[in-house]
Design a protein around this motif. Structure first.
Motif, PDB file in Angstrom:
ATOM      1  N   SER A  63     -37.881  42.115   8.365  1.00 16.30           N
ATOM      2  CA  SER A  63     -36.623  41.935   9.092  1.00 16.30           C
ATOM      3  C   SER A  63     -35.687  40.971   8.367  1.00 16.30           C
ATOM      4  O   SER A  63     -34.508  40.881   8.694  1.00 16.30           O
ATOM      5  N   HIS A  64     -36.203  40.255   7.384  1.00 14.91           N
ATOM      6  CA  HIS A  64     -35.383  39.471   6.458  1.00 14.91           C
ATOM      7  C   HIS A  64     -36.223  39.293   5.196  1.00 14.91           C
ATOM      8  O   HIS A  64     -37.424  39.029   5.277  1.00 14.91           O
ATOM      9  N   LYS A  65     -35.602  39.425   4.027  1.00 14.31           N
ATOM     10  CA  LYS A  65     -36.371  39.363   2.777  1.00 14.31           C
ATOM     11  C   LYS A  65     -37.136  38.050   2.629  1.00 14.31           C
ATOM     12  O   LYS A  65     -38.210  38.006   2.026  1.00 14.31           O
ATOM     13  N   TRP A 611     -17.232  31.103   9.478  1.00 10.23           N
ATOM     14  CA  TRP A 611     -17.487  30.831   8.064  1.00 10.23           C
ATOM     15  C   TRP A 611     -16.714  29.609   7.567  1.00 10.23           C
ATOM     16  O   TRP A 611     -17.139  28.929   6.641  1.00 10.23           O
ATOM     17  N   SER A 612     -15.581  29.318   8.218  1.00  8.46           N
ATOM     18  CA  SER A 612     -14.785  28.154   7.789  1.00  8.46           C
ATOM     19  C   SER A 612     -15.448  26.833   8.165  1.00  8.46           C
ATOM     20  O   SER A 612     -15.228  25.820   7.512  1.00  8.46           O
ATOM     21  N   ILE A 613     -16.268  26.857   9.235  1.00  6.36           N
ATOM     22  CA  ILE A 613     -16.916  25.599   9.665  1.00  6.36           C
ATOM     23  C   ILE A 613     -18.406  25.589   9.357  1.00  6.36           C
ATOM     24  O   ILE A 613     -19.120  24.680   9.765  1.00  6.36           O
ATOM     25  N   ASN A 614     -18.891  26.584   8.618  1.00  9.60           N
ATOM     26  CA  ASN A 614     -20.321  26.669   8.305  1.00  9.60           C
ATOM     27  C   ASN A 614     -20.714  25.529   7.365  1.00  9.60           C
ATOM     28  O   ASN A 614     -20.219  25.458   6.231  1.00  9.60           O
ATOM     29  N   PRO A 615     -21.599  24.624   7.809  1.00 12.91           N
ATOM     30  CA  PRO A 615     -21.928  23.450   6.984  1.00 12.91           C
ATOM     31  C   PRO A 615     -22.619  23.811   5.670  1.00 12.91           C
ATOM     32  O   PRO A 615     -22.597  23.028   4.724  1.00 12.91           O
ATOM     33  N   LYS A 616     -23.247  25.000   5.597  1.00 16.80           N
ATOM     34  CA  LYS A 616     -23.942  25.391   4.370  1.00 16.80           C
ATOM     35  C   LYS A 616     -23.012  26.074   3.371  1.00 16.80           C
ATOM     36  O   LYS A 616     -23.439  26.465   2.282  1.00 16.80           O
ATOM     37  N   HIS A 617     -21.742  26.262   3.756  1.00 22.24           N
ATOM     38  CA  HIS A 617     -20.789  27.008   2.936  1.00 22.24           C
ATOM     39  C   HIS A 617     -19.790  26.032   2.322  1.00 22.24           C
ATOM     40  O   HIS A 617     -19.472  25.009   2.933  1.00 22.24           O
ATOM     41  N   THR A 634     -16.255  45.316   3.596  1.00 18.27           N
ATOM     42  CA  THR A 634     -17.334  46.217   3.175  1.00 18.27           C
ATOM     43  C   THR A 634     -18.055  46.844   4.364  1.00 18.27           C
ATOM     44  O   THR A 634     -19.042  47.560   4.184  1.00 18.27           O
ATOM     45  N   ALA A 635     -17.566  46.574   5.590  1.00 20.20           N
ATOM     46  CA  ALA A 635     -18.194  47.093   6.820  1.00 20.20           C
ATOM     47  C   ALA A 635     -19.681  46.762   6.846  1.00 20.20           C
ATOM     48  O   ALA A 635     -20.516  47.586   7.227  1.00 20.20           O
ATOM     49  N   ASN A 636     -20.014  45.539   6.453  1.00 17.50           N
ATOM     50  CA  ASN A 636     -21.409  45.118   6.354  1.00 17.50           C
ATOM     51  C   ASN A 636     -22.085  45.122   7.729  1.00 17.50           C
ATOM     52  O   ASN A 636     -21.536  44.608   8.704  1.00 17.50           O
ATOM     53  N   VAL A 637     -23.268  45.727   7.808  1.00 16.56           N
ATOM     54  CA  VAL A 637     -24.039  45.743   9.054  1.00 16.56           C
ATOM     55  C   VAL A 637     -25.359  45.011   8.821  1.00 16.56           C
ATOM     56  O   VAL A 637     -26.129  45.363   7.918  1.00 16.56           O
ATOM     57  N   ALA A 638     -25.613  43.977   9.617  1.00 18.03           N
ATOM     58  CA  ALA A 638     -26.903  43.290   9.570  1.00 18.03           C
ATOM     59  C   ALA A 638     -27.969  44.256  10.059  1.00 18.03           C
ATOM     60  O   ALA A 638     -27.810  44.900  11.091  1.00 18.03           O
ATOM     61  N   LYS A 645     -28.023  36.500  11.956  1.00 17.00           N
ATOM     62  CA  LYS A 645     -27.891  35.037  11.862  1.00 17.00           C
ATOM     63  C   LYS A 645     -27.361  34.637  10.483  1.00 17.00           C
ATOM     64  O   LYS A 645     -26.502  33.768  10.363  1.00 17.00           O
ATOM     65  N   SER A 646     -27.871  35.295   9.449  1.00 20.39           N
ATOM     66  CA  SER A 646     -27.399  34.995   8.090  1.00 20.39           C
ATOM     67  C   SER A 646     -25.916  35.314   7.939  1.00 20.39           C
ATOM     68  O   SER A 646     -25.198  34.657   7.186  1.00 20.39           O
ATOM     69  N   ASN A 647     -25.448  36.346   8.661  1.00 21.89           N
ATOM     70  CA  ASN A 647     -24.030  36.740   8.605  1.00 21.89           C
ATOM     71  C   ASN A 647     -23.161  35.944   9.586  1.00 21.89           C
ATOM     72  O   ASN A 647     -21.962  36.202   9.685  1.00 21.89           O
ATOM     73  N   LEU A 648     -23.779  35.021  10.329  1.00 23.80           N
ATOM     74  CA  LEU A 648     -23.110  34.164  11.320  1.00 23.80           C
ATOM     75  C   LEU A 648     -22.551  34.945  12.514  1.00 23.80           C
ATOM     76  O   LEU A 648     -21.731  34.422  13.267  1.00 23.80           O
ATOM     77  N   ILE A 649     -22.978  36.194  12.693  1.00 30.07           N
ATOM     78  CA  ILE A 649     -22.645  36.894  13.939  1.00 30.07           C
ATOM     79  C   ILE A 649     -23.445  36.252  15.067  1.00 30.07           C
ATOM     80  O   ILE A 649     -22.987  36.160  16.203  1.00 30.07           O
TER      81      ILE A 649
END
Length: 775
Positions: A63-65, A611-617, A634-638, A645-649
């Motif tokens: 479910s995640h690499k 993404w603007s307030i993501n502390p890891k970014h 890119t119409a990215n789908v988790a 979670k990785s995509n911050l959705i």
């Protein structure tokens, strides 16, 4: 008895590796062992190679690499001592009794006190497996039969031996339920247990009857698929999916294990066509093709089906049988239809459902277990006894007798009754003794379907409903086709916010459909565009924005509980909720650009904010906008809740539920946690890059177009996304913008795109084919 923490899987084939991957998905350390191949320089090559394959598998086993890091690889010669650290040892080696028993003797010497050992076998009786082993080993041994692929198939068949300690069964069952997300069906120690004994028989009968009655593969699949509540692959498509080469081995082992008077044994026939296909490499999708193949000769892609009488391939044909157009609710109409499809449906269902009835008391104690096994093991919408209820128990029994079938005892018992009934708001099923008993859910499970049996909705229209789920929490349910969002959905959601403000503590957004929501109703949008009703479209966009903002800033907590697809407007619901409690198999993203549109209900705004307030970014004006641009354009789908979670959705504190049946209870608990001292979020402000950012995005997209990685219209749509993320004409890094400013830009760009002829072509193509148009 201790908890299950570390797992060992022995046997790194497709099944064993898949089980190991799913243990890692559940957050547990896994030891994966296999043999040392002759002459191998790398003694761990089999287990290590299996993990490499897991990382590349499609559909993904992980479910995640990053979960692969939880799997330690080794071999049973050098690393068997590490088994002593494991609480549950799962054997998934070749189906040979001598090899399994030799392994068990080695395990006996190293397993720690109280450690559970289970086999994934479905062909060797449990008593044979533990013959000659110590009492302690037998007391801690059971069969746990996973279904492939283990991450996605929710059924786990558990078999207890005569000596197995009940606590062992309880521990395995509880762990597999809560941690692995499995629905546990307890089976008797009989060949094939429940799902494969009945499922393989159903496949076999379906093939034999199709060949015997002269149906094409397309006709057979059209009949025995959706009209019977079975996936549209039907039976020949299913065999292509699982692999034709597996079937002869499974059938042979079943026939060898079952008594000679069993209908499975009596049905055995030679099938030279299938033998020839396997010999020639036509083993299904993993081979050169199967009953269906894609012919790529001459640079073309022509889908072909095999002629069951000649064995030659020809272009696929559309079934013209009228019986194939019936729906599962008209099952009796299907099997009495006066064409060969009706005859075929009756013959397959008569054999399959009567065999299911024979298995009550033989393979399982009750009909509910058999129905659950077929729903989750073979993806049937309805179990066999639910299908008999649709046919009519008396009608079915009478027709079986009329045609010379031997009537199983449970069908005689069911005369004048139904297998399921609702009594005082509770679902009950018929027992072998002729009485009824409540269908009991596992502790802690709340099902909306159960709540509906004993209550009326608070609010309801054609696209949504609102239900009281207790303790001051209400549940908003989408009910339209594929849970697509339309003006009725938005209207009821607006009313819901007002009702919850007055009378309730919290709102959960959840449903028990296959998908949470596929997004806005494109058919309505296309219709409005075709009649140039631009005002109606803009009104729907603005209404959606207002409702989603009202959700975000409501004076009560809102928890979304998705499962399956949560796309476009469905994803935007998650983005505007206080919290998300997602089933692990949640596939979510902002996919609007695929149909030539931009997110219009605040999705772009929310991804930009996160993404603007993501502390890891990296900090600054552009990095957050650039990441949001990448995901949206890119119409990215988790492909899982973890990826969401990785995509911050989903946020760091959002929850993931492994068992689909536990999702509503977990979401309700999360909502109640948030009630105390709840305060709506603060309103953010944005500083956006303006023209320099827009130029940067345009250059990036232009490069993709030149490389052939993006189309001309992709660039147009991506530029509209970039316009929103950089603040439009008013964008200036020195000027703060509000959420409403960005929503206005979303609406403006949405309306610009929806008028574009290339977008309308994309929308129409998606509605007609279900696939994106690359124009």
């Amino acid at each position: 008895m201790g908890m299950i923490n570390k797992i060992c899987v022995i046997g790194a084939g497709v099944m064993g590796a898949g089980i190991a991957a799913h243990g890692a998905n559940a957050g547990h350390e896994v030891l994966l062992l296999d043999i040392v191949p002759d002459g191998a320089d790398n003694r761990n090559v089999i287990a290590q190679g299996a993990v490499k394959k897991l990382l590349k598998s499609n559909p993904a086993a992980l479910s995640h690499k990053r979960n692969a890091k939880r799997i330690t690889t080794g071999n049973i010669e050098d690393h068997l001592d590490q088994v002593s650290e494991c609480d549950w040892i799962i054997e998934a080696v070749i189906e040979r009794l001598d090899i399994k028993q030799d392994l068990y003797k080695k395990l006996e010497a190293v397993r720690k006190k109280g450690a559970i050992v289970s086999s994934n076998t479905s062909t060797i009786p449990l008593d044979n497996l533990v013959a000659g082993m110590s009492d302690d080993f037998a007391q801690h041994f059971c069969i746990t039969h996973f279904f492939n692929p283990p991450r996605y198939m929710r059924l786990l068949e558990v078999v207890k031996g005569e000596k197995t300690n009940q606590d062992v069964i309880n521990r395995v069952s509880e762990f597999a339920d809560h941690k692995l997300g499995k629905s546990i069906v307890h089976c008797k120690d009989r060949p094939g247990f429940i799902a494969n004994r009945l499922g393989v028989y159903w496949i076999y009968i379906s093939v034999l009857e199709a060949m015997g009655q002269g149906l094409s593969v397309e006709e057979a699949d059209a009949i025995i698929g959706k009209p019977c509540g079975i996936p549209k692959t039907g039976v020949f498509g299913l065999m292509d999916l699982v692999g034709l080469d597996l079937m002869p081995h499974v059938i042979e082992s079943m026939v060898n294990l079952l008594p000679s008077d069993d209908p499975f044994v009596k049905a055995k026939r030679e099938l030279p066509l299938i033998e020839k296909m396997i010999a020639n490499g036509y083993t299904g999708r993993k081979g050169k093709g199967g009953f269906y193949r894609l012919n790529r000769e001459g640079g073309q892609k022509v889908k072909e089906g095999i002629d069951l009488s000649t064995g030659e391939y020809r272009p696929t044909i559309k079934s013209s049988l009228l019986s194939g157009r019936t729906k599962v609710k008209d099952l009796q109409k299907l099997v009495t239809h006066e064409d060969k499809g009706g005859t075929y449906a009756w013959r397959v269902l008569a054999h399959t459902l009567s065999y299911a009835a024979m298995l009550v008391g033989e393979a399982a104690d009750d009909i509910a277990s058999i129905d659950e096994a077929m729903r989750l093991g073979y993806n049937w919408k309805f179990g066999p006894f639910e299908l008999i209820d649709k046919l009519g128990t008396d009608w079915f029994a009478d027709k079986l007798v009329e045609e010379g079938f031997e009537l199983p005892a449970i069908l005689e018992t069911a005369r004048g009754k139904t297998f399921y009934r609702i009594e005082e708001g509770k679902l009950q099923y018929l027992t072998a003794q002729g009485g009824y008993t409540d269908l009991i859910r596992p502790d802690g499970v709340i099902m909306l379907s159960d709540i509906k049996l004993k209550s009326e909705p608070i609010l309801k229209n054609g696209s949504a409903s609102l239900w009281d789920i207790g303790d001051g929490v209400v549940c908003f349910e989408f009910t339209s086709k594929m849970n697509a969002l339309d003006p009725d959905t938005l209207t009821l959601l607006g009313k819901t916010i007002r009702v919850v403000k007055k009378k309730y503590k919290a709102l959960v957004i959840y449903n028990e459909g296959t998908n949470f929501s596929v997004g806005a109703n494109l058919g309505l949008a296309l219709f409005a565009a075709n009649i140039a009703a631009w005002g109606e479209i803009e009104n729907m966009v603005e209404t959606g924005q207002d409702i989603y903002m009202a959700l975000k800033y409501a004076p009560f907590p809102v928890v979304s509980a998705p499962s399956g697809m949560a796309l476009g407007g469905g994803c935007e619901i998650l983005l505007h909720s206080d919290a998300v409690q997602a089933h692990v198999e949640t596939y979510t993203g902002l996919v609007e650009v695929g149909v030539g549109l931009v997110p219009g209900w605040g999705g772009t705004k929310e991804m930009l904010r996160r993404w603007s307030i993501n502390p890891k970014h990296p900090r600054g004006i552009m990095p957050g906008a650039a990441k949001a641009f990448e995901l949206i354009s890119t119409a990215n789908v988790a492909k899982s809740a973890e990826e969401a979670k990785s995509n911050l959705i989903m946020g760091k504190e959002d929850g993931i539920t492994m068992n689909r049946y536990r999702l509503l209870a977990d979401a309700k608990a999360k909502a109640l946690e948030l009630v105390e001292d709840y305060e709506a979020p603060e309103k953010p402000v944005f500083s956006l890059a303006g023209e320099s950012g827009r130029v940067a995005f345009a250059m990036a997209v232009g490069g993709f177009v030149r490389q052939g990685k993006a189309t001309k219209h992709d660039a147009v749509v991506a530029q509209a996304v970039g316009d929103i993320l950089t603040g439009g004409e008013e964008g200036d890094p020195t000027v703060e913008m509000s959420e409403q400013d960005i929503l206005d830009l979303e609406r403006e760009n949405f309306m610009k795109m929806v008028r574009h002829p290339d977008t309308l072509d994309r929308v129409e193509h998606m509605l007609l084919t279900g696939k994106p148009l690359r124009n």
